[in-house]
Each structure stands twice: as structure tokens, then as C-alpha cells.
Design a protein around this motif. Structure first.
Motif, PDB file in Angstrom:
ATOM      1  N   PHE A 130      -9.451  -5.434  -8.890  1.00 39.97           N
ATOM      2  CA  PHE A 130      -8.610  -5.145 -10.469  1.00 39.97           C
ATOM      3  C   PHE A 130      -7.790  -4.259 -10.150  1.00 39.97           C
ATOM      4  CE2 PHE A 130     -12.222  -7.194 -10.574  1.00 39.97           C
ATOM      5  CZ  PHE A 130     -12.538  -7.997 -11.695  1.00 39.97           C
ATOM      6  N   SER A 131      -6.679  -3.952 -11.373  1.00 39.97           N
ATOM      7  CA  SER A 131      -5.705  -3.060 -11.376  1.00 39.97           C
ATOM      8  C   SER A 131      -6.759  -0.969 -11.616  1.00 39.97           C
ATOM      9  CB  SER A 131      -4.512  -3.081 -11.917  1.00 39.97           C
ATOM     10  OG  SER A 131      -4.846  -3.396 -13.125  1.00 39.97           O
ATOM     11  N   SER A 132      -5.647  -0.557 -11.491  1.00 40.03           N
ATOM     12  CA  SER A 132      -5.490   1.014 -12.047  1.00 40.03           C
ATOM     13  C   SER A 132      -6.427   0.594 -13.944  1.00 40.03           C
ATOM     14  CB  SER A 132      -5.219   1.593 -11.936  1.00 40.03           C
ATOM     15  OG  SER A 132      -3.102   1.682 -12.348  1.00 40.03           O
ATOM     16  N   THR A 133      -6.325  -0.078 -14.175  1.00 41.75           N
ATOM     17  CA  THR A 133      -5.913  -0.632 -15.824  1.00 41.75           C
ATOM     18  C   THR A 133      -7.005  -1.431 -16.329  1.00 41.75           C
ATOM     19  OG1 THR A 133      -4.320  -2.346 -15.857  1.00 41.75           O
ATOM     20  CG2 THR A 133      -3.734  -0.070 -16.507  1.00 41.75           C
ATOM     21  N   GLY A 134      -7.879  -2.031 -15.521  1.00 44.41           N
ATOM     22  CA  GLY A 134      -8.575  -3.052 -15.579  1.00 44.41           C
ATOM     23  C   GLY A 134      -8.674  -4.358 -15.575  1.00 44.41           C
ATOM     24  N   LYS A 135      -7.140  -4.564 -15.066  1.00 46.43           N
ATOM     25  CA  LYS A 135      -6.440  -6.513 -14.864  1.00 46.43           C
ATOM     26  C   LYS A 135      -7.084  -6.733 -13.627  1.00 46.43           C
ATOM     27  CE  LYS A 135      -2.300  -8.789 -15.830  1.00 46.43           C
ATOM     28  NZ  LYS A 135      -0.950  -8.608 -16.183  1.00 46.43           N
ATOM     29  N   LYS A 170       3.697   9.421  11.012  1.00 47.41           N
ATOM     30  CA  LYS A 170       2.843   8.928   9.852  1.00 47.41           C
ATOM     31  C   LYS A 170       2.571   9.292   8.894  1.00 47.41           C
ATOM     32  CE  LYS A 170      -2.065   6.877  10.084  1.00 47.41           C
ATOM     33  NZ  LYS A 170      -3.023   7.282  11.221  1.00 47.41           N
ATOM     34  N   VAL A 171       2.920   8.921   8.187  1.00 48.13           N
ATOM     35  CA  VAL A 171       2.802   9.443   6.083  1.00 48.13           C
ATOM     36  C   VAL A 171       1.278   9.299   6.431  1.00 48.13           C
ATOM     37  CG1 VAL A 171       3.843   8.389   4.408  1.00 48.13           C
ATOM     38  CG2 VAL A 171       5.336   7.883   5.946  1.00 48.13           C
ATOM     39  N   PRO A 172       0.898   9.919   5.397  1.00 42.34           N
ATOM     40  CA  PRO A 172      -0.919  10.242   4.902  1.00 42.34           C
ATOM     41  C   PRO A 172      -0.365   9.588   3.639  1.00 42.34           C
ATOM     42  CG  PRO A 172       0.621  12.352   4.947  1.00 42.34           C
ATOM     43  CD  PRO A 172       2.018  11.504   5.706  1.00 42.34           C
ATOM     44  N   LEU A 173      -1.643   8.955   4.111  1.00 47.38           N
ATOM     45  CA  LEU A 173      -2.118   7.589   2.483  1.00 47.38           C
ATOM     46  C   LEU A 173      -3.218   9.108   1.192  1.00 47.38           C
ATOM     47  CD1 LEU A 173      -3.578   4.487   3.805  1.00 47.38           C
ATOM     48  CD2 LEU A 173      -1.094   5.529   3.617  1.00 47.38           C
ATOM     49  N   SER A 174      -2.680   8.910   0.524  1.00 45.67           N
ATOM     50  CA  SER A 174      -2.161   9.312  -0.624  1.00 45.67           C
ATOM     51  C   SER A 174      -2.454   8.610  -1.825  1.00 45.67           C
ATOM     52  CB  SER A 174      -2.533  10.968  -0.723  1.00 45.67           C
ATOM     53  OG  SER A 174      -0.822  11.080  -0.447  1.00 45.67           O
ATOM     54  N   ARG A 175      -2.877   9.344  -3.535  1.00 46.14           N
ATOM     55  CA  ARG A 175      -2.450   8.038  -4.694  1.00 46.14           C
ATOM     56  C   ARG A 175      -1.361   9.115  -5.002  1.00 46.14           C
ATOM     57  NH1 ARG A 175      -3.670  10.570  -9.678  1.00 46.14           N
ATOM     58  NH2 ARG A 175      -3.787   7.943 -11.241  1.00 46.14           N
ATOM     59  N   ILE A 176      -0.478   7.830  -5.338  1.00 41.43           N
ATOM     60  CA  ILE A 176       0.720   8.365  -5.812  1.00 41.43           C
ATOM     61  C   ILE A 176       0.517   9.369  -6.580  1.00 41.43           C
ATOM     62  CG2 ILE A 176       3.137   6.916  -6.664  1.00 41.43           C
ATOM     63  CD1 ILE A 176       2.589   4.986  -4.482  1.00 41.43           C
ATOM     64  N   GLU A 177       0.869   9.894  -7.579  1.00 37.60           N
ATOM     65  CA  GLU A 177       0.920  10.839  -8.644  1.00 37.60           C
ATOM     66  C   GLU A 177       1.521   9.766  -9.944  1.00 37.60           C
ATOM     67  OE1 GLU A 177      -1.462  12.294  -9.461  1.00 37.60           O
ATOM     68  OE2 GLU A 177      -1.830  13.173  -7.472  1.00 37.60           O
ATOM     69  N   SER A 216       4.718   5.446 -13.044  1.00 35.38           N
ATOM     70  CA  SER A 216       5.889   4.917 -13.078  1.00 35.38           C
ATOM     71  C   SER A 216       5.967   4.120 -11.673  1.00 35.38           C
ATOM     72  CB  SER A 216       7.128   4.401 -13.646  1.00 35.38           C
ATOM     73  OG  SER A 216       6.833   5.012 -14.640  1.00 35.38           O
ATOM     74  N   THR A 217       5.943   5.347 -10.775  1.00 33.40           N
ATOM     75  CA  THR A 217       5.856   4.807  -9.176  1.00 33.40           C
ATOM     76  C   THR A 217       4.812   4.057  -8.466  1.00 33.40           C
ATOM     77  OG1 THR A 217       7.650   6.547  -9.118  1.00 33.40           O
ATOM     78  CG2 THR A 217       6.752   6.062  -6.290  1.00 33.40           C
ATOM     79  N   ARG A 218       3.634   4.624  -9.118  1.00 37.16           N
ATOM     80  CA  ARG A 218       2.239   3.755  -8.558  1.00 37.16           C
ATOM     81  C   ARG A 218       2.254   2.231  -9.108  1.00 37.16           C
ATOM     82  NH1 ARG A 218      -0.446   7.825 -10.672  1.00 37.16           N
ATOM     83  NH2 ARG A 218      -1.938   6.239 -12.627  1.00 37.16           N
ATOM     84  N   GLN A 219       2.544   1.932 -10.165  1.00 37.87           N
ATOM     85  CA  GLN A 219       2.678   0.613 -10.718  1.00 37.87           C
ATOM     86  C   GLN A 219       3.736   0.035 -10.048  1.00 37.87           C
ATOM     87  OE1 GLN A 219       3.778   0.732 -14.479  1.00 37.87           O
ATOM     88  NE2 GLN A 219       0.796   1.310 -15.663  1.00 37.87           N
ATOM     89  N   VAL A 220       4.817   0.294  -9.688  1.00 32.79           N
ATOM     90  CA  VAL A 220       6.043  -0.116  -8.890  1.00 32.79           C
ATOM     91  C   VAL A 220       5.560  -0.913  -7.781  1.00 32.79           C
ATOM     92  CG1 VAL A 220       8.030  -0.086  -7.753  1.00 32.79           C
ATOM     93  CG2 VAL A 220       8.121   0.696 -10.285  1.00 32.79           C
ATOM     94  N   THR A 221       4.857   0.247  -6.468  1.00 34.65           N
ATOM     95  CA  THR A 221       4.405   0.220  -5.765  1.00 34.65           C
ATOM     96  C   THR A 221       2.820  -0.872  -5.554  1.00 34.65           C
ATOM     97  OG1 THR A 221       4.562   2.641  -4.973  1.00 34.65           O
ATOM     98  CG2 THR A 221       3.022   1.606  -3.879  1.00 34.65           C
TER      99      THR A 221
END
Length: 243
Positions: free
Chosen positions: A48-53, A5-12, A15-20
């Protein structure tokens, strides 16, 4: 080995966060659509995305507003004040639409386009209004014409005054010029009296100035000069011949 089981955490990584986010969003929308079709459920999904879209999904043929209203009614979170304000806005909108239609119909009546559905009393009132408006237009027209006439009269008076001043100035200049010419041309009588006395004139009227002398026609015979010496030919004819 089993799956860990992969622990859930914010992708730092940004670029990887936007692709995911893009991949998971498409998968989520796909699963939501499948659930709505298979189970005949009305689903409204807002993201709502992290940029507010904003990204949203709504079950057809419903709308997001309808689903939100259903949620407010079901959860009891609907604000009655907002409903009253919304009803007031709709009522004002209906009143404005009615006034707009009345103004359009009145304008068509004044232009004579739609008169088939008007009663006789309304036609009489419309005629009185048109006559009153026509009188106001004529009064304003005559006022503007009178102003133009007054302006033209004032301009005419100014031009007449300028013309009179120019005429007086021309007359003064002509009088001064004539006086200058008389002083420069007419000779003094005392100085030229001796000149006039040298010329004998026969007749009733004697010239009074040199100018009259110059302009008078030649009425007297020119002077004949007498020869100072006798003519030799005449003398030879008078002497007797010796031979």
C-alpha cells in the motif's frame, strides 16, 4: 575510500519520495518473481502506497486468497466463525439457485415449453392449476367489463337528462316566440272592424280579419270609376251639324 552506509530515513520531498517508491517497487516485484521461479516458492506480496493505493504480486497459478488462506492455516489465525458464516452463505446461495431453477421449470411448464419429462400425475395437477388460473382471469375480465357497462349506462343517463332539459328549454322558447309573434302580428278586432266593413263581400263566408282579407283571392270585380265630365267626342256626335 570504502562505501559509506547511508542512514535510512523518510524522504521529505514528495516528488522524490514518489519516484523512489516507483523504482523500488518495480525492483521488489522483479526480485520476488525471480525468487518464485528459481526456488519454486509460492509468494504473495501486498503493498500500500502512502496515498492508500494497492499493489500486489502473487505467484502463478495461485491466487492471493489461496495464499492468505494458507497463511491462516499455517499460523493458526483462521477464525472458525468466519468459516461457518461462509458455509452458511454458500448453502443459502445453493438453495436460491435451486429455487430459481424450480421457478424456471415451472414457468416453462405453464407456457407449455418443456413437457417431455413430466409424469401423467404432474400433467393432471398442472391442468387443474391452469383451469383455476383461467377461471380467475375470466372472472376478473367479466368484472372489468361490468364496470365499463355501468359507466356507459351512467353516462347514457346523464346525456339523456341533458337532452331532455335542452328539449324543454327549446319548447319554452318556441312557445314564448309564438306568443310574441301573435301579439305583434294579429291586429285587434275592434280596431279593424271598420276596415272590414268598407269592403263588401259576396259569398257564404265573410273574412274575420285583415289577414284573411289579404290572403283571399280576388273574387269580385274591381271598381269602375265614372267620368266626372262627359266625353267631348260623344257630345260632338250628338249635336246636329249646321252646315
Amino acid at each position: 575510500m570504502g562505501r559509506r552506509k547511508v542512514p535510512l530515513s523518510r524522504i521529505e520531498n514528495l516528488s522524490t519520495r514518489q519516484v523512489t517508491f516507483a523504482k523500488r517497487r518495480k525492483g521488489l516485484f522483479k526480485k520476488t518473481h525471480e525468487l518464485s521461479v528459481l526456488c519454486d516458492a509460492q509468494i504473495g506480496l501486498i503493498i500500500f502506497s502512502s496515498t492508500g493505493k494497492l499493489f500486489q504480486y502473487c505467484t502463478e497459478p495461485s491466487s492471493m486468497e489461496h495464499i492468505i488462506r494458507m497463511y491462516q492455516n499455517a499460523s493458526g489465525t483462521q477464525n472458525p466463525a468466519n468459516n461457518d458464516q461462509l458455509e452458511a452463505i454458500h448453502g443459502e446461495l445453493r438453495m436460491m439457485q435451486k429455487e430459481t431453477l424450480n421457478l424456471q421449470s415451472s414457468l416453462q411448464r405453464f407456457t407449455g415449453e418443456d413437457l417431455s419429462s413430466i409424469k401423467f400425475e404432474d400433467l393432471d395437477e398442472l391442468e387443474k392449476q391452469l383451469e383455476c388460473s383461467l377461471n380467475k382471469v375470466r372472472a376478473r375480465k367479466f368484472e372489468l367489463l361490468q364496470q365499463q357497462m355501468d359507466d356507459l349506462q351512467m353516462k347514457k343517463k346523464m346525456l339523456q337528462d341533458e337532452n331532455d332539459q335542452i328539449y324543454l328549454l327549446i319548447k319554452e322558447n318556441e312557445a314564448a316566440w309564438d306568443q310574441h309573434q301573435q301579439v305583434a302580428i294579429v291586429p285587434n278586432t275592434e280596431e279593424h272592424r271598420g276596415v272590414l266593413e268598407q269592403f263588401p263581400f259576396s259569398g257564404e263566408e265573410q273574412p274575420s280579419s285583415v289577414l284573411q282579407l289579404a290572403t283571399m283571392p280576388s273574387v269580385f270585380n274591381p271598381y269602375h270609376l265614372l267620368p266626372a265630365q262627359p266625353n267631348l267626342q260623344d257630345l260632338s256626335l250628338q249635336q246636329p251639324q249646321l252646315w
